[in-house]
Design a protein around this motif. Structure first.
Motif, PDB file in Angstrom:
ATOM      1  N   ILE A  52       0.515  -0.905   0.085  1.00 54.42           N
ATOM      2  CA  ILE A  52       0.151  -0.237  -0.276  1.00 54.42           C
ATOM      3  C   ILE A  52       0.975   1.154   0.169  1.00 54.42           C
ATOM      4  O   ILE A  52       1.572   1.451   0.104  1.00 54.42           O
ATOM      5  CB  ILE A  52      -1.401   0.165   1.036  1.00 54.42           C
ATOM      6  N   ASP A  99      -0.070   1.862  -9.123  1.00 45.85           N
ATOM      7  CA  ASP A  99      -2.036   2.085  -9.606  1.00 45.85           C
ATOM      8  C   ASP A  99      -1.819   2.862  -8.211  1.00 45.85           C
ATOM      9  O   ASP A  99      -2.076   2.893  -7.221  1.00 45.85           O
ATOM     10  CB  ASP A  99      -2.632   0.933  -9.713  1.00 45.85           C
ATOM     11  N   ILE A 101      -5.372   2.969  -6.811  1.00 43.81           N
ATOM     12  CA  ILE A 101      -5.946   1.457  -5.640  1.00 43.81           C
ATOM     13  C   ILE A 101      -5.096   0.592  -6.144  1.00 43.81           C
ATOM     14  O   ILE A 101      -4.748  -0.338  -7.157  1.00 43.81           O
ATOM     15  CB  ILE A 101      -7.510   1.446  -7.003  1.00 43.81           C
ATOM     16  N   LEU A 102      -4.907  -0.387  -5.041  1.00 44.84           N
ATOM     17  CA  LEU A 102      -4.226  -1.511  -4.099  1.00 44.84           C
ATOM     18  C   LEU A 102      -5.288  -2.534  -5.503  1.00 44.84           C
ATOM     19  O   LEU A 102      -4.562  -3.538  -6.074  1.00 44.84           O
ATOM     20  CB  LEU A 102      -4.034  -1.944  -2.998  1.00 44.84           C
ATOM     21  N   HIS A 103      -6.482  -2.548  -5.392  1.00 42.28           N
ATOM     22  CA  HIS A 103      -7.291  -4.176  -5.669  1.00 42.28           C
ATOM     23  C   HIS A 103      -7.011  -3.736  -7.344  1.00 42.28           C
ATOM     24  O   HIS A 103      -7.246  -5.218  -7.314  1.00 42.28           O
ATOM     25  CB  HIS A 103      -8.841  -3.238  -5.593  1.00 42.28           C
ATOM     26  N   THR A 104      -6.236  -2.478  -8.274  1.00 45.39           N
ATOM     27  CA  THR A 104      -6.737  -2.753  -9.612  1.00 45.39           C
ATOM     28  C   THR A 104      -4.940  -3.810  -9.529  1.00 45.39           C
ATOM     29  O   THR A 104      -5.040  -4.734 -10.847  1.00 45.39           O
ATOM     30  CB  THR A 104      -6.408  -1.579  -9.775  1.00 45.39           C
ATOM     31  N   VAL A 106      -3.875  -5.865  -7.599  1.00 45.40           N
ATOM     32  CA  VAL A 106      -4.201  -7.492  -6.889  1.00 45.40           C
ATOM     33  C   VAL A 106      -5.069  -8.500  -7.964  1.00 45.40           C
ATOM     34  O   VAL A 106      -4.755  -9.576  -8.253  1.00 45.40           O
ATOM     35  CB  VAL A 106      -5.231  -7.547  -5.911  1.00 45.40           C
ATOM     36  N   VAL A 107      -5.754  -7.621  -8.968  1.00 41.83           N
ATOM     37  CA  VAL A 107      -6.900  -8.251 -10.338  1.00 41.83           C
ATOM     38  C   VAL A 107      -5.966  -7.673 -11.662  1.00 41.83           C
ATOM     39  O   VAL A 107      -6.757  -8.665 -12.529  1.00 41.83           O
ATOM     40  CB  VAL A 107      -8.083  -7.659 -10.061  1.00 41.83           C
ATOM     41  N   ASP A 111      -8.159  -9.717 -14.245  1.00 39.52           N
ATOM     42  CA  ASP A 111      -9.317  -8.713 -14.638  1.00 39.52           C
ATOM     43  C   ASP A 111      -9.304  -7.584 -15.619  1.00 39.52           C
ATOM     44  O   ASP A 111      -8.546  -7.079 -15.577  1.00 39.52           O
ATOM     45  CB  ASP A 111      -9.680  -7.886 -13.221  1.00 39.52           C
ATOM     46  N   SER A 114      -8.998  -4.192 -15.781  1.00 36.43           N
ATOM     47  CA  SER A 114      -7.796  -4.047 -14.003  1.00 36.43           C
ATOM     48  C   SER A 114      -6.938  -3.389 -14.867  1.00 36.43           C
ATOM     49  O   SER A 114      -6.239  -4.607 -15.097  1.00 36.43           O
ATOM     50  CB  SER A 114      -8.115  -4.314 -13.332  1.00 36.43           C
TER      51      SER A 114
END
Length: 129
Positions: A52, A99, A101-104, A106-107, A111, A114
């Motif tokens: 993060i 990025d 956004i961390l989730h971007t 991760v996936v 995805d 993303s």
């Protein structure tokens, strides 16, 4: 110009260790989560882990959990990947990505919608058996 530049790749024996660096420029580094990936030629890119913005929390893929450590130095605009107990199947080009956004991150490999904002050019790691 926004840029991520990886370094530290090379030849290492199986069971050995390596620390990769990724230096960022042209962006406010502390505003970005950072991720590490690798890709074997002819195969899909693999997510390894991410950190993060503050550096206080990390997460890892099961394939490297316990053998990889991601850290960052926001003062130096650099993120690191320490890999221990390297295996021959770890031979790949290693990439960092950024990025907000961390989730971007991760996936990113699962995805197709993303896509991290910035990718590095990669550094080759060869693990000899």
């Amino acid at each position: 110009q926004v840029q991520l530049v990886e370094s530290g790749g090379g030849l290492v024996q199986a069971g050995g260790s390596l620390r990769l660096s990724c230096a960022a420029s042209g962006l406010t580094f502390s505003s970005y989560a950072m991720g590490w990936f690798r890709q074997v030629p002819g195969k899909e890119r693999e997510f390894l882990g991410a950190i993060i913005r503050s550096g206080s929390s990390t997460l890892y893929a099961d394939s490297v959990k316990g053998r990889a450590t991601i850290s960052r130095d926001n003062a130096k605009n650099t993120v690191y990947l320490q890999m221990n107990s390297l295996k021959p199947e770890g031979t790949a080009v290693y990439y960092c990505a950024a990025d907000a956004i961390l989730h971007t991150l991760v996936v990113a490999t699962t995805d197709k919608d993303s896509t991290p904002e910035v990718w590095g050019q990669g550094t080759l790691v060869t693990v000899s058996s």
